[in-house]
Design a protein around this motif. Sequence first.
Motif, PDB file in Angstrom:
ATOM      1  N   UNK A  52       0.767  -1.150  -0.045  1.00  0.00           N
ATOM      2  CA  UNK A  52      -0.041   0.012   0.052  1.00  0.00           C
ATOM      3  C   UNK A  52       0.854   1.307  -0.072  1.00  0.00           C
ATOM      4  N   UNK A  53       2.016   1.085   0.538  1.00  0.00           N
ATOM      5  CA  UNK A  53       2.943   2.504   0.450  1.00  0.00           C
ATOM      6  C   UNK A  53       4.393   2.251   0.273  1.00  0.00           C
ATOM      7  N   UNK A  54       4.989   3.013  -0.499  1.00  0.00           N
ATOM      8  CA  UNK A  54       6.462   2.948  -0.941  1.00  0.00           C
ATOM      9  C   UNK A  54       7.018   3.862  -0.340  1.00  0.00           C
ATOM     10  N   UNK A  55       8.204   3.845   0.220  1.00  0.00           N
ATOM     11  CA  UNK A  55       9.299   4.924   0.716  1.00  0.00           C
ATOM     12  C   UNK A  55      10.585   4.759   0.020  1.00  0.00           C
ATOM     13  N   UNK A  56      11.292   5.810   0.043  1.00  0.00           N
ATOM     14  CA  UNK A  56      12.724   5.450  -0.568  1.00  0.00           C
ATOM     15  C   UNK A  56      13.750   6.310   0.524  1.00  0.00           C
ATOM     16  N   UNK A  57      14.803   5.399   0.450  1.00  0.00           N
ATOM     17  CA  UNK A  57      15.910   5.950   1.399  1.00  0.00           C
ATOM     18  C   UNK A  57      17.394   5.692   0.563  1.00  0.00           C
ATOM     19  N   UNK A  58      18.301   6.090   1.025  1.00  0.00           N
ATOM     20  CA  UNK A  58      19.766   5.954   0.680  1.00  0.00           C
ATOM     21  C   UNK A  58      20.479   5.584   1.901  1.00  0.00           C
ATOM     22  N   UNK A  59      21.180   4.302   1.828  1.00  0.00           N
ATOM     23  CA  UNK A  59      21.857   3.915   2.864  1.00  0.00           C
ATOM     24  C   UNK A  59      23.348   4.036   2.616  1.00  0.00           C
ATOM     25  N   UNK A  60      24.127   4.671   3.632  1.00  0.00           N
ATOM     26  CA  UNK A  60      25.457   4.882   3.441  1.00  0.00           C
ATOM     27  C   UNK A  60      26.147   3.691   4.028  1.00  0.00           C
ATOM     28  N   UNK A  61      26.637   2.933   3.283  1.00  0.00           N
ATOM     29  CA  UNK A  61      27.437   1.634   3.880  1.00  0.00           C
ATOM     30  C   UNK A  61      28.689   2.388   4.684  1.00  0.00           C
TER      31      UNK A  61
END
Length: 121
Positions: A36-45
Amino acid sequence: MNDLLVKAGKKGVESIPAWNWSPEGDKIAISYGNTEKSSLAVYDANAGAFEYLPRTTNYISTGLVLWHINGKALDYISEYPSNQLSLFRYNTVSKKVKPIKKMTQKEFQQFWKLDKYIQAS
């Protein structure tokens, strides 16, 4: 990634349907959520931390995330409302999301071919 998102306090993390490593290979852009819901993120390893992208609307799903070659922006294609796709651009310097254009399913398929990870599988 799911476990890291949950530990960071995110709820409703059932899947990560789209992801892509940055050109430098130190960050991974992901879409996460449920049906129902999509979000976005950037993970800095290197830092072990997430940067969450601002939402311009309540995305239902995000089917593709692609980095620009310089690593300063990424494009993603999300659905909202149902069966309507749009291309968005996130600038990693300004931290802003800009809607680029509405997309057809055929255009989406053309972008899909740009994903080096999909082509390599």
